[in-house]
Motif scaffolding. Structure first.
Motif, PDB file in Angstrom:
ATOM      1  N   ARG A  71      -7.639   9.082  26.086  1.00 14.44           N
ATOM      2  CA  ARG A  71      -7.982  10.192  25.199  1.00 14.44           C
ATOM      3  C   ARG A  71      -6.695  10.910  24.828  1.00 14.44           C
ATOM      4  NH1 ARG A  71     -13.777  12.671  25.028  1.00 14.44           N
ATOM      5  NH2 ARG A  71     -14.892  10.696  24.866  1.00 14.44           N
ATOM      6  N   VAL A  72      -6.497  11.137  23.538  1.00 14.70           N
ATOM      7  CA  VAL A  72      -5.275  11.732  23.013  1.00 14.70           C
ATOM      8  C   VAL A  72      -5.638  13.041  22.314  1.00 14.70           C
ATOM      9  CG1 VAL A  72      -3.346  11.403  21.419  1.00 14.70           C
ATOM     10  CG2 VAL A  72      -4.244   9.449  22.716  1.00 14.70           C
ATOM     11  N   MET A  73      -4.959  14.116  22.669  1.00 18.70           N
ATOM     12  CA  MET A  73      -5.261  15.411  22.074  1.00 18.70           C
ATOM     13  C   MET A  73      -4.175  15.837  21.094  1.00 18.70           C
ATOM     14  SD  MET A  73      -6.375  19.021  23.861  1.00 18.70           S
ATOM     15  CE  MET A  73      -4.841  19.315  24.755  1.00 18.70           C
ATOM     16  N   LEU A  74      -4.607  16.243  19.914  1.00 17.34           N
ATOM     17  CA  LEU A  74      -3.730  16.798  18.897  1.00 17.34           C
ATOM     18  C   LEU A  74      -4.187  18.231  18.597  1.00 17.34           C
ATOM     19  CD1 LEU A  74      -3.780  13.843  16.313  1.00 17.34           C
ATOM     20  CD2 LEU A  74      -2.262  14.108  18.282  1.00 17.34           C
ATOM     21  N   ALA A  75      -3.332  18.994  17.954  1.00 14.29           N
ATOM     22  CA  ALA A  75      -3.717  20.299  17.428  1.00 14.29           C
ATOM     23  C   ALA A  75      -3.023  20.438  16.081  1.00 14.29           C
ATOM     24  CB  ALA A  75      -3.311  21.427  18.370  1.00 14.29           C
ATOM     25  N   VAL A  76      -3.803  20.451  15.030  1.00 15.41           N
ATOM     26  CA  VAL A  76      -3.271  20.349  13.668  1.00 15.41           C
ATOM     27  C   VAL A  76      -3.346  21.699  12.963  1.00 15.41           C
ATOM     28  CG1 VAL A  76      -3.506  19.182  11.441  1.00 15.41           C
ATOM     29  CG2 VAL A  76      -3.971  17.931  13.569  1.00 15.41           C
ATOM     30  N   ASP A  77      -2.214  22.152  12.458  1.00 12.00           N
ATOM     31  CA  ASP A  77      -2.103  23.394  11.708  1.00 12.00           C
ATOM     32  C   ASP A  77      -2.203  23.070  10.222  1.00 12.00           C
ATOM     33  OD1 ASP A  77      -1.836  26.116  11.588  1.00 12.00           O
ATOM     34  OD2 ASP A  77       0.341  26.115  11.767  1.00 12.00           O
ATOM     35  N   ARG A  78      -3.080  23.779   9.512  1.00 11.07           N
ATOM     36  CA  ARG A  78      -3.268  23.506   8.090  1.00 11.07           C
ATOM     37  C   ARG A  78      -2.066  23.963   7.274  1.00 11.07           C
ATOM     38  NH1 ARG A  78      -6.831  26.781   7.208  1.00 11.07           N
ATOM     39  NH2 ARG A  78      -8.781  25.591   7.436  1.00 11.07           N
ATOM     40  N   VAL A  79      -1.531  23.039   6.479  1.00  9.41           N
ATOM     41  CA  VAL A  79      -0.517  23.356   5.477  1.00  9.41           C
ATOM     42  C   VAL A  79      -1.237  23.332   4.131  1.00  9.41           C
ATOM     43  CG1 VAL A  79       1.644  22.637   4.409  1.00  9.41           C
ATOM     44  CG2 VAL A  79       1.307  22.316   6.872  1.00  9.41           C
ATOM     45  N   GLU A  80      -1.292  24.475   3.457  1.00  9.02           N
ATOM     46  CA  GLU A  80      -2.167  24.609   2.290  1.00  9.02           C
ATOM     47  C   GLU A  80      -1.894  23.574   1.210  1.00  9.02           C
ATOM     48  OE1 GLU A  80      -4.794  26.244   2.300  1.00  9.02           O
ATOM     49  OE2 GLU A  80      -4.431  27.339   4.148  1.00  9.02           O
ATOM     50  N   ASP A  81      -0.634  23.248   0.991  1.00  4.11           N
ATOM     51  CA  ASP A  81      -0.325  22.239  -0.023  1.00  4.11           C
ATOM     52  C   ASP A  81      -0.090  20.873   0.609  1.00  4.11           C
ATOM     53  OD1 ASP A  81       2.015  22.884   1.254  1.00  4.11           O
ATOM     54  OD2 ASP A  81       3.224  23.054  -0.570  1.00  4.11           O
ATOM     55  N   GLY A  82      -0.503  20.709   1.855  1.00  3.75           N
ATOM     56  CA  GLY A  82      -0.328  19.445   2.542  1.00  3.75           C
ATOM     57  C   GLY A  82      -1.305  18.393   2.052  1.00  3.75           C
ATOM     58  N   GLU A  83      -0.996  17.152   2.342  1.00  2.91           N
ATOM     59  CA  GLU A  83      -1.820  16.038   1.898  1.00  2.91           C
ATOM     60  C   GLU A  83      -2.776  15.562   2.989  1.00  2.91           C
ATOM     61  OE1 GLU A  83      -0.867  12.268  -0.970  1.00  2.91           O
ATOM     62  OE2 GLU A  83       0.381  12.489   0.817  1.00  2.91           O
ATOM     63  N   VAL A  84      -2.410  15.788   4.249  1.00  3.95           N
ATOM     64  CA  VAL A  84      -3.192  15.270   5.362  1.00  3.95           C
ATOM     65  C   VAL A  84      -3.823  16.382   6.194  1.00  3.95           C
ATOM     66  CG1 VAL A  84      -3.080  13.938   7.505  1.00  3.95           C
ATOM     67  CG2 VAL A  84      -1.856  13.135   5.476  1.00  3.95           C
ATOM     68  N   SER A  85      -3.044  17.419   6.521  1.00  2.00           N
ATOM     69  CA  SER A  85      -3.545  18.435   7.446  1.00  2.00           C
ATOM     70  C   SER A  85      -4.807  19.147   6.954  1.00  2.00           C
ATOM     71  CB  SER A  85      -2.452  19.451   7.763  1.00  2.00           C
ATOM     72  OG  SER A  85      -2.060  20.179   6.614  1.00  2.00           O
ATOM     73  N   PRO A  86      -4.977  19.458   5.648  1.00  2.00           N
ATOM     74  CA  PRO A  86      -6.231  20.108   5.241  1.00  2.00           C
ATOM     75  C   PRO A  86      -7.459  19.255   5.547  1.00  2.00           C
ATOM     76  CG  PRO A  86      -4.562  20.422   3.560  1.00  2.00           C
ATOM     77  CD  PRO A  86      -4.001  19.434   4.527  1.00  2.00           C
ATOM     78  N   PHE A  87      -7.337  17.944   5.389  1.00  2.00           N
ATOM     79  CA  PHE A  87      -8.459  17.064   5.716  1.00  2.00           C
ATOM     80  C   PHE A  87      -8.754  17.093   7.209  1.00  2.00           C
ATOM     81  CE2 PHE A  87      -9.894  12.945   7.310  1.00  2.00           C
ATOM     82  CZ  PHE A  87     -11.108  12.811   6.641  1.00  2.00           C
ATOM     83  N   LEU A  88      -7.708  17.031   8.031  1.00  2.80           N
ATOM     84  CA  LEU A  88      -7.908  17.011   9.475  1.00  2.80           C
ATOM     85  C   LEU A  88      -8.477  18.334   9.982  1.00  2.80           C
ATOM     86  CD1 LEU A  88      -4.639  15.194  10.626  1.00  2.80           C
ATOM     87  CD2 LEU A  88      -6.921  14.207  10.371  1.00  2.80           C
ATOM     88  N   VAL A  89      -8.064  19.436   9.387  1.00  4.69           N
ATOM     89  CA  VAL A  89      -8.535  20.741   9.837  1.00  4.69           C
ATOM     90  C   VAL A  89      -9.925  21.062   9.296  1.00  4.69           C
ATOM     91  CG1 VAL A  89      -8.090  23.238   9.757  1.00  4.69           C
ATOM     92  CG2 VAL A  89      -6.206  21.631  10.140  1.00  4.69           C
ATOM     93  N   ASP A  90     -10.206  20.691   8.058  1.00  6.61           N
ATOM     94  CA  ASP A  90     -11.434  21.136   7.392  1.00  6.61           C
ATOM     95  C   ASP A  90     -12.541  20.095   7.312  1.00  6.61           C
ATOM     96  OD1 ASP A  90     -10.126  23.555   6.849  1.00  6.61           O
ATOM     97  OD2 ASP A  90      -9.315  22.786   4.959  1.00  6.61           O
TER      98      ASP A  90
END
Length: 270
Positions: free
Chosen positions: A93-112
């Protein structure tokens, strides 16, 4: 990392041998692409999300390593970003913690948008310099994080507590407000453990209710009062945005620390 993407790592490789010379090198975990299933998600901060991945073929990872995460759209378009890993050891099991970057391409999907049961592709484990291993070294450890830069350092804190390592671990963590603190419960648990651990949190915009320390940006004087002195011979890790890391490295140098003996990791947008 927390998670923004890792864009560069600074350090002098010869110092790793100095720090870990008391034990043999750990077995090499070869990076590879793995299929991952989202096992759990939770709100970490108002702008960030904790994501736990079930990766049956994961070989384990050292505290401080990162991975590449790849998303593939229905039309075949792919986007890959690097994220620090908040967990370590032989667990699949791998744990991440993703901070949303508003103009990001990947992080908004992972967060929202990502949900339990979704499948992702991850490549790793990656990185061999910005890591902490319970090697029996006699050097204390100083961790310095800015915002989501706490992610790989949390893995080090947890690993230190799990092995009951006797060397002091000290963490200086700079955030905007109390709501922006990642891993509050885990950091509190580390402070309550038997392993020597000390945590200082600097709030730049709003201090906790009832705090006797007013909010204010991290300064050289604050840094000097919170970190181990140069003569302690600590192994120092710094993680955060590029401006944060560069400023901390400059202050450490002015305070007498040998910045060649500092392992630093910077991150950018994701």
């Amino acid at each position: 990392m927390t998670v923004p993407a890792v864009v560069s790592v600074a350090g002098v490789s010869g110092l790793e041998a100095r720090a870990d010379s008391s034990s043999s090198a750990p077995p090499r975990r070869r990076p590879a692409w793995h299929d991952a299933t989202v096992a759990a998600v939770a709100t970490e901060t108002p702008n960030a999300r904790r994501i736990v991945l079930d990766v049956p073929t994961w070989p384990g990872n050292d505290a401080g390593q990162h991975l590449d995460l790849r998303l593939t759209a229905e039309d075949g378009y792919q986007a890959t970003r690097s994220y620090s890993i908040a967990s370590s050891g032989d667990d699949t099991r791998v744990m991440l913690a993703v901070d949303r970057v508003e103009d990001g391409e990947v992080s908004p999907f992972l967060v929202d948008a990502v949900e339990v049961g979704d499948t992702l592709e991850v490549h790793g484990p990656l990185g061999g310099w910005f890591v902490w291993r319970p090697t029996g070294s006699s050097r204390p450890v100083q961790l310095i994080a800015g915002g989501s830069g706490i992610v790989p350092l949390l893995a080090m804190v947890t690993a230190h507590a799990e092995v009951d390592d006797p060397q002091p671990f000290r963490v200086l963590y700079a955030v905007r407000t109390p709501d922006d603190v990642f891993f509050r419960d885990e950091l509190d648990a580390a402070g309550a453990a038997t392993a020597p651990f000390a945590l200082t949190i600097v709030h730049s915009r709003r201090a906790p209710e009832g705090s006797t320390v007013p909010a204010g940006r991290l300064t050289r004087d604050t840094l000097a009062g919170a970190v181990l002195p140069p003569e302690a011979g600590a192994l120092v890790y710094v993680c955060g945005s590029t401006p944060f890391v560069e400023q901390v490295l400059s202050w450490l140098g002015e305070l007498g620390h040998d910045t060649r003996d500092v392992r630093a990791e910077r991150f950018g947008g994701s």
